[in-house]
Design a protein around this motif. Structure first.
Motif, PDB file in Angstrom:
ATOM      1  N   GLY A  52     -33.286   3.017  -6.743  1.00  0.00           N
ATOM      2  CA  GLY A  52     -33.149   1.941  -5.771  1.00  0.00           C
ATOM      3  C   GLY A  52     -32.949   0.576  -6.402  1.00  0.00           C
ATOM      4  N   LEU A  53     -32.646   0.515  -7.691  1.00  0.00           N
ATOM      5  CA  LEU A  53     -32.446  -0.763  -8.356  1.00  0.00           C
ATOM      6  C   LEU A  53     -31.052  -1.333  -8.112  1.00  0.00           C
ATOM      7  N   VAL A  54     -30.100  -0.449  -7.821  1.00  0.00           N
ATOM      8  CA  VAL A  54     -28.721  -0.868  -7.566  1.00  0.00           C
ATOM      9  C   VAL A  54     -28.314  -0.344  -6.199  1.00  0.00           C
ATOM     10  N   ASP A  55     -27.724  -1.218  -5.402  1.00  0.00           N
ATOM     11  CA  ASP A  55     -27.269  -0.829  -4.066  1.00  0.00           C
ATOM     12  C   ASP A  55     -25.756  -0.679  -4.088  1.00  0.00           C
ATOM     13  N   LEU A  56     -25.268   0.539  -3.879  1.00  0.00           N
ATOM     14  CA  LEU A  56     -23.827   0.780  -3.945  1.00  0.00           C
ATOM     15  C   LEU A  56     -23.107   0.272  -2.704  1.00  0.00           C
ATOM     16  N   ASP A  57     -23.783   0.098  -1.595  1.00  0.00           N
ATOM     17  CA  ASP A  57     -23.135  -0.376  -0.379  1.00  0.00           C
ATOM     18  C   ASP A  57     -22.793  -1.858  -0.481  1.00  0.00           C
ATOM     19  N   ARG A  58     -23.476  -2.588  -1.330  1.00  0.00           N
ATOM     20  CA  ARG A  58     -23.254  -4.030  -1.500  1.00  0.00           C
ATOM     21  C   ARG A  58     -22.250  -4.275  -2.620  1.00  0.00           C
ATOM     22  N   ARG A  59     -20.977  -4.117  -2.341  1.00  0.00           N
ATOM     23  CA  ARG A  59     -19.936  -4.322  -3.366  1.00  0.00           C
ATOM     24  C   ARG A  59     -19.211  -5.592  -3.127  1.00  0.00           C
TER      25      ARG A  59
END
Length: 57
Positions: A50-57
């Motif tokens: 959960g450290l990186v959010d792939l939806d927030r590009r």
């Protein structure tokens, strides 16, 4: 450290430097929350934690 014995021409220097090329990042397919997503291998663990959010590009 290597030291050149004589001066190298500008054309030779630039043609030598131009041979280097970066590789494309290989993408790995992972299921996150039931959704299959492709991401670089080095980010898989961070996404699962959960450290990186792939939806927030």
């Amino acid at each position: 450290m290597a030291v050149p014995k004589r001066r190298m021409s500008r054309a030779n220097t630039r043609s030598r430097r131009s041979q280097w090329k970066a590789d494309n990042v290989t993408l790995q397919e992972e299921k996150i929350n039931g959704v299959s997503q492709r991401m670089p291998r080095r980010l898989v663990k961070a996404v699962k934690l959960g450290l990186v959010d792939l939806d927030r590009r």
